[in-house]
Design a protein around this motif. Structure first.
Motif, PDB file in Angstrom:
ATOM      1  N   ARG A 105       0.828  -1.206   0.000  1.00 42.19           N
ATOM      2  CA  ARG A 105       0.000   0.000   0.000  1.00 42.19           C
ATOM      3  C   ARG A 105       0.864   1.258   0.000  1.00 42.19           C
ATOM      4  NH1 ARG A 105      -2.849  -3.727   3.104  1.00 42.19           N
ATOM      5  NH2 ARG A 105      -2.185  -2.975   5.136  1.00 42.19           N
ATOM      6  N   TYR A 106       1.926   1.253   0.800  1.00 45.78           N
ATOM      7  CA  TYR A 106       2.827   2.405   0.850  1.00 45.78           C
ATOM      8  C   TYR A 106       3.507   2.623  -0.505  1.00 45.78           C
ATOM      9  CZ  TYR A 106       7.001   5.139   1.778  1.00 45.78           C
ATOM     10  OH  TYR A 106       7.995   6.077   1.705  1.00 45.78           O
ATOM     11  N   LEU A 107       4.052   1.557  -1.088  1.00 43.06           N
ATOM     12  CA  LEU A 107       4.774   1.704  -2.354  1.00 43.06           C
ATOM     13  C   LEU A 107       3.847   2.142  -3.489  1.00 43.06           C
ATOM     14  CD1 LEU A 107       7.216  -1.340  -2.187  1.00 43.06           C
ATOM     15  CD2 LEU A 107       7.753   1.092  -1.841  1.00 43.06           C
ATOM     16  N   LYS A 108       2.590   1.681  -3.483  1.00 42.26           N
ATOM     17  CA  LYS A 108       1.630   2.096  -4.516  1.00 42.26           C
ATOM     18  C   LYS A 108       1.349   3.597  -4.437  1.00 42.26           C
ATOM     19  CE  LYS A 108       0.049  -1.670  -6.651  1.00 42.26           C
ATOM     20  NZ  LYS A 108      -0.075  -1.866  -8.071  1.00 42.26           N
ATOM     21  N   ALA A 109       1.441   4.169  -3.244  1.00 34.56           N
ATOM     22  CA  ALA A 109       1.158   5.592  -3.060  1.00 34.56           C
ATOM     23  C   ALA A 109       2.346   6.485  -3.414  1.00 34.56           C
ATOM     24  CB  ALA A 109       0.741   5.857  -1.609  1.00 34.56           C
ATOM     25  N   MET A 110       3.504   5.891  -3.563  1.00 37.21           N
ATOM     26  CA  MET A 110       4.713   6.667  -3.836  1.00 37.21           C
ATOM     27  C   MET A 110       4.850   6.955  -5.330  1.00 37.21           C
ATOM     28  SD  MET A 110       5.972   7.243  -0.952  1.00 37.21           S
ATOM     29  CE  MET A 110       7.490   7.973  -1.519  1.00 37.21           C
ATOM     30  N   PRO A 111       5.216   8.194  -5.681  1.00 35.34           N
ATOM     31  CA  PRO A 111       5.418   8.503  -7.096  1.00 35.34           C
ATOM     32  C   PRO A 111       6.685   7.835  -7.643  1.00 35.34           C
ATOM     33  CG  PRO A 111       5.964  10.386  -5.733  1.00 35.34           C
ATOM     34  CD  PRO A 111       5.373   9.346  -4.828  1.00 35.34           C
ATOM     35  N   LYS A 112       7.623   7.564  -6.757  1.00 35.93           N
ATOM     36  CA  LYS A 112       8.900   6.959  -7.137  1.00 35.93           C
ATOM     37  C   LYS A 112       9.282   5.962  -6.057  1.00 35.93           C
ATOM     38  CE  LYS A 112      13.076   9.216  -7.018  1.00 35.93           C
ATOM     39  NZ  LYS A 112      14.008  10.265  -7.395  1.00 35.93           N
ATOM     40  N   ARG A 113       9.748   4.808  -6.446  1.00 35.28           N
ATOM     41  CA  ARG A 113      10.115   3.751  -5.502  1.00 35.28           C
ATOM     42  C   ARG A 113      11.356   4.171  -4.704  1.00 35.28           C
ATOM     43  NH1 ARG A 113       8.616  -1.720  -5.432  1.00 35.28           N
ATOM     44  NH2 ARG A 113      10.088  -3.031  -4.321  1.00 35.28           N
ATOM     45  N   PRO A 114      11.252   4.212  -3.371  1.00 33.18           N
ATOM     46  CA  PRO A 114      12.416   4.577  -2.555  1.00 33.18           C
ATOM     47  C   PRO A 114      13.459   3.458  -2.542  1.00 33.18           C
ATOM     48  CG  PRO A 114      10.589   3.950  -1.140  1.00 33.18           C
ATOM     49  CD  PRO A 114      10.068   3.934  -2.556  1.00 33.18           C
ATOM     50  N   ALA A 115      14.695   3.823  -2.264  1.00 38.50           N
ATOM     51  CA  ALA A 115      15.773   2.835  -2.178  1.00 38.50           C
ATOM     52  C   ALA A 115      15.605   1.947  -0.948  1.00 38.50           C
ATOM     53  CB  ALA A 115      17.124   3.543  -2.140  1.00 38.50           C
ATOM     54  N   TYR A 116      14.992   2.478   0.100  1.00 38.64           N
ATOM     55  CA  TYR A 116      14.819   1.733   1.344  1.00 38.64           C
ATOM     56  C   TYR A 116      13.564   2.246   2.042  1.00 38.64           C
ATOM     57  CZ  TYR A 116      15.582  -0.026   6.061  1.00 38.64           C
ATOM     58  OH  TYR A 116      15.437  -0.661   7.265  1.00 38.64           O
ATOM     59  N   ALA A 117      12.827   1.339   2.634  1.00 41.28           N
ATOM     60  CA  ALA A 117      11.672   1.716   3.448  1.00 41.28           C
ATOM     61  C   ALA A 117      11.455   0.666   4.514  1.00 41.28           C
ATOM     62  CB  ALA A 117      10.417   1.863   2.598  1.00 41.28           C
ATOM     63  N   CYS A 118      11.172   1.111   5.706  1.00 40.27           N
ATOM     64  CA  CYS A 118      10.794   0.259   6.819  1.00 40.27           C
ATOM     65  C   CYS A 118       9.418   0.758   7.260  1.00 40.27           C
ATOM     66  CB  CYS A 118      11.824   0.379   7.936  1.00 40.27           C
ATOM     67  SG  CYS A 118      11.367  -0.469   9.451  1.00 40.27           S
ATOM     68  N   VAL A 119       8.409  -0.077   7.106  1.00 41.38           N
ATOM     69  CA  VAL A 119       7.027   0.317   7.365  1.00 41.38           C
ATOM     70  C   VAL A 119       6.449  -0.544   8.478  1.00 41.38           C
ATOM     71  CG1 VAL A 119       4.708   0.389   6.363  1.00 41.38           C
ATOM     72  CG2 VAL A 119       6.663   1.068   4.985  1.00 41.38           C
ATOM     73  N   GLY A 120       5.719   0.067   9.387  1.00 43.35           N
ATOM     74  CA  GLY A 120       4.985  -0.648  10.419  1.00 43.35           C
ATOM     75  C   GLY A 120       3.528  -0.230  10.389  1.00 43.35           C
ATOM     76  N   GLU A 121       2.658  -1.106  10.834  1.00 45.92           N
ATOM     77  CA  GLU A 121       1.226  -0.804  10.820  1.00 45.92           C
ATOM     78  C   GLU A 121       0.558  -1.379  12.060  1.00 45.92           C
ATOM     79  OE1 GLU A 121      -1.755  -3.002   8.190  1.00 45.92           O
ATOM     80  OE2 GLU A 121      -1.628  -1.028   7.204  1.00 45.92           O
TER      81      GLU A 121
END
Length: 179
Positions: A105-121
């Protein structure tokens, strides 16, 4: 319909923390305040802001950095809360293809794919609106508490959906894009 207690228990056993390096483009800010784009227009409601205040109070008590508001996370969190209500489920995993996980869900909302992401929910549901009760329930759950107090998280977005029946669906999202 499940009882509020049954739904809360479900949240307790499904806490998610996704630590994932994301291959791709150079590291981006992830939609943090101050960046350009449509996400910048998003502001938290007073209920969403109160959840974030309670999270930041917990972090401050433990000498952890305060989380800043990330409009993209607000948008994603609101979407997940609404989808859970509309599709009558309560889970970190969405039945919608391409939006299954918090990271999806986070990556779909991004205009450009980040090099690194740590997501919690974190997820919370109740048959009535009660912010303090919701925060306390999350803090009493080891998995949810770990997300709230994870020292590497720098940003957050809270998304609340209130159904016409008065049900209260909350998604808290956390992010660091610093590897």
């Amino acid at each position: 319909m499940k009882s509020a207690r049954g739904i809360l228990f479900s949240a307790v056993i499904t806490a998610a923390l996704a630590l994932c390096p994301v291959p791709g483009a150079p590291q981006s800010e992830g939609g943090a305040l101050g960046s350009s784009g449509a996400a910048e227009c998003l502001r938290m409601t007073s209920d969403e802001q109160r959840f974030l205040e309670l999270v930041n109070q917990e972090r401050a008590q433990r000498h952890l950095r305060e989380l800043t508001v990330n409009p993209t996370l607000i948008q994603v969190a609101r979407g997940h809360s609404r989808e859970m209500a509309d599709k009558d489920y309560f889970d970190h995993e969405s039945p919608t293809a391409g939006y299954r996980t918090p990271m999806d869900r986070y990556l779909k909302a991004m205009p450009k794919r980040p090099a690194y992401a740590c997501v919690g929910e974190n997820l919370y549901y109740c048959s009535v609106v009660d912010i303090e009760r919701g925060h306390q329930a999350l803090m009493n759950s080891p998995g949810h508490r770990a997300n709230i107090l994870f020292p590497r998280f720098r940003q957050a977005g809270i998304g609340i959906y209130k159904s016409s029946r008065g049900e209260f669906w909350v998604t808290e999202m956390f992010l660091t894009n610093e590897s």
